[in-house]
Design a protein around this motif. Structure first.
Motif, PDB file in Angstrom:
ATOM      1  N   MET A 163       0.840  -1.171   0.000  1.00 42.31           N
ATOM      2  CA  MET A 163       0.000   0.000   0.000  1.00 42.31           C
ATOM      3  C   MET A 163       0.889   1.240   0.000  1.00 42.31           C
ATOM      4  O   MET A 163       1.882   1.302   0.702  1.00 42.31           O
ATOM      5  N   ALA A 164       0.510   2.240  -0.755  1.00 38.91           N
ATOM      6  CA  ALA A 164       1.291   3.469  -0.859  1.00 38.91           C
ATOM      7  C   ALA A 164       1.148   4.326   0.395  1.00 38.91           C
ATOM      8  O   ALA A 164       0.126   4.282   1.075  1.00 38.91           O
ATOM      9  N   ASN A 165       2.172   5.097   0.674  1.00 36.03           N
ATOM     10  CA  ASN A 165       2.186   5.975   1.831  1.00 36.03           C
ATOM     11  C   ASN A 165       1.897   7.416   1.425  1.00 36.03           C
ATOM     12  O   ASN A 165       2.069   7.790   0.267  1.00 36.03           O
ATOM     13  N   MET A 166       1.491   8.198   2.414  1.00 41.65           N
ATOM     14  CA  MET A 166       1.284   9.630   2.219  1.00 41.65           C
ATOM     15  C   MET A 166       1.747  10.356   3.472  1.00 41.65           C
ATOM     16  O   MET A 166       1.823   9.775   4.548  1.00 41.65           O
ATOM     17  N   SER A 167       2.063  11.617   3.315  1.00 38.01           N
ATOM     18  CA  SER A 167       2.476  12.451   4.431  1.00 38.01           C
ATOM     19  C   SER A 167       1.228  12.960   5.153  1.00 38.01           C
ATOM     20  O   SER A 167       0.297  13.447   4.517  1.00 38.01           O
ATOM     21  N   VAL A 168       1.216  12.837   6.489  1.00 43.98           N
ATOM     22  CA  VAL A 168       0.060  13.259   7.277  1.00 43.98           C
ATOM     23  C   VAL A 168       0.531  14.112   8.445  1.00 43.98           C
ATOM     24  O   VAL A 168       1.534  13.801   9.085  1.00 43.98           O
ATOM     25  N   GLN A 169      -0.229  15.178   8.703  1.00 44.78           N
ATOM     26  CA  GLN A 169       0.002  16.021   9.868  1.00 44.78           C
ATOM     27  C   GLN A 169      -1.301  16.146  10.643  1.00 44.78           C
ATOM     28  O   GLN A 169      -2.350  16.391  10.041  1.00 44.78           O
ATOM     29  N   LEU A 170      -1.232  15.986  11.946  1.00 45.02           N
ATOM     30  CA  LEU A 170      -2.369  16.198  12.838  1.00 45.02           C
ATOM     31  C   LEU A 170      -1.968  17.340  13.757  1.00 45.02           C
ATOM     32  O   LEU A 170      -1.070  17.200  14.587  1.00 45.02           O
ATOM     33  N   VAL A 171      -2.629  18.480  13.563  1.00 44.47           N
ATOM     34  CA  VAL A 171      -2.242  19.703  14.251  1.00 44.47           C
ATOM     35  C   VAL A 171      -3.461  20.320  14.931  1.00 44.47           C
ATOM     36  O   VAL A 171      -4.530  20.404  14.331  1.00 44.47           O
ATOM     37  N   ALA A 172      -3.271  20.746  16.176  1.00 41.51           N
ATOM     38  CA  ALA A 172      -4.288  21.528  16.880  1.00 41.51           C
ATOM     39  C   ALA A 172      -3.745  22.941  17.037  1.00 41.51           C
ATOM     40  O   ALA A 172      -2.558  23.186  16.812  1.00 41.51           O
ATOM     41  N   VAL A 173      -4.599  23.844  17.425  1.00 33.88           N
ATOM     42  CA  VAL A 173      -4.180  25.238  17.572  1.00 33.88           C
ATOM     43  C   VAL A 173      -2.962  25.348  18.487  1.00 33.88           C
ATOM     44  O   VAL A 173      -2.013  26.075  18.189  1.00 33.88           O
ATOM     45  N   GLU A 174      -2.965  24.584  19.569  1.00 35.63           N
ATOM     46  CA  GLU A 174      -1.903  24.726  20.567  1.00 35.63           C
ATOM     47  C   GLU A 174      -0.623  23.938  20.273  1.00 35.63           C
ATOM     48  O   GLU A 174       0.418  24.215  20.838  1.00 35.63           O
ATOM     49  N   ARG A 175      -0.695  22.919  19.377  1.00 38.19           N
ATOM     50  CA  ARG A 175       0.512  22.120  19.130  1.00 38.19           C
ATOM     51  C   ARG A 175       0.310  21.134  17.988  1.00 38.19           C
ATOM     52  O   ARG A 175      -0.813  20.824  17.597  1.00 38.19           O
ATOM     53  N   ARG A 176       1.422  20.581  17.502  1.00 37.67           N
ATOM     54  CA  ARG A 176       1.384  19.489  16.546  1.00 37.67           C
ATOM     55  C   ARG A 176       1.328  18.198  17.344  1.00 37.67           C
ATOM     56  O   ARG A 176       2.193  17.926  18.163  1.00 37.67           O
ATOM     57  N   LEU A 177       0.303  17.397  17.098  1.00 37.45           N
ATOM     58  CA  LEU A 177       0.131  16.157  17.852  1.00 37.45           C
ATOM     59  C   LEU A 177       0.880  14.992  17.215  1.00 37.45           C
ATOM     60  O   LEU A 177       1.409  14.133  17.909  1.00 37.45           O
ATOM     61  N   TRP A 178       0.882  14.951  15.877  1.00 43.55           N
ATOM     62  CA  TRP A 178       1.523  13.832  15.192  1.00 43.55           C
ATOM     63  C   TRP A 178       1.799  14.228  13.749  1.00 43.55           C
ATOM     64  O   TRP A 178       1.011  14.942  13.124  1.00 43.55           O
ATOM     65  N   SER A 179       2.910  13.749  13.225  1.00 42.24           N
ATOM     66  CA  SER A 179       3.180  13.889  11.791  1.00 42.24           C
ATOM     67  C   SER A 179       4.061  12.731  11.366  1.00 42.24           C
ATOM     68  O   SER A 179       4.845  12.204  12.154  1.00 42.24           O
ATOM     69  N   GLY A 180       3.881  12.325  10.135  1.00 45.45           N
ATOM     70  CA  GLY A 180       4.674  11.222   9.613  1.00 45.45           C
ATOM     71  C   GLY A 180       4.017  10.616   8.393  1.00 45.45           C
ATOM     72  O   GLY A 180       3.105  11.190   7.795  1.00 45.45           O
TER      73      GLY A 180
END
Length: 121
Positions: A1-18
């Motif tokens: 399966m192919a991958n993609m870049s993902v960012q999970l960001v809230a106003v106060e901080r970045r929670l996860w990226s990868g």
């Protein structure tokens, strides 16, 4: 399966990226699943929703999100939440108390926190 870049960001901080193989989110138009190569889309996240990100290692990153947007472009997926909590950061006992004692908005947020943490009310 192919991958993609993902960012999970809230106003106060970045929670996860990868890198991820899939993202599932709840929008005002319904639940949407995103895989690599998905057409560009912009969706409004629901209050009290849950976002699940599947990594290439088959791990699932789960977060309770409260409002914001999901943006899919050729570069990847961005989840831009007004506020968010990763499942492993959620105080389940406090969320259960908030379900019992909170106003309608507080209850909705508490219920999403419980769902993200893998618990029911």
């Amino acid at each position: 399966m192919a991958n993609m870049s993902v960012q999970l960001v809230a106003v106060e901080r970045r929670l996860w990226s990868g890198e991820a193989t899939a993202v599932v989110a709840q929008t005002t138009e319904g639940e949407i699943g995103i895989l690599a190569g998905h057409e560009p889309v912009l969706g409004q996240l629901v209050e009290g929703g849950v976002v699940k990100i599947t990594t290439p290692e088959k791990e699932t990153v789960t977060a309770a999100v409260h409002g914001g947007f999901l943006s899919v472009t050729a570069d990847g997926v961005s989840v831009l939440a007004e506020s968010a909590e990763l499942a492993d950061e959620i105080d389940v006992a406090q969320a259960r108390e908030d379900v019992k004692r909170g106003d309608e908005q507080a209850r909705a947020r508490a219920l999403s926190r419980l769902r993200a943490a893998g618990h029911s009310s």
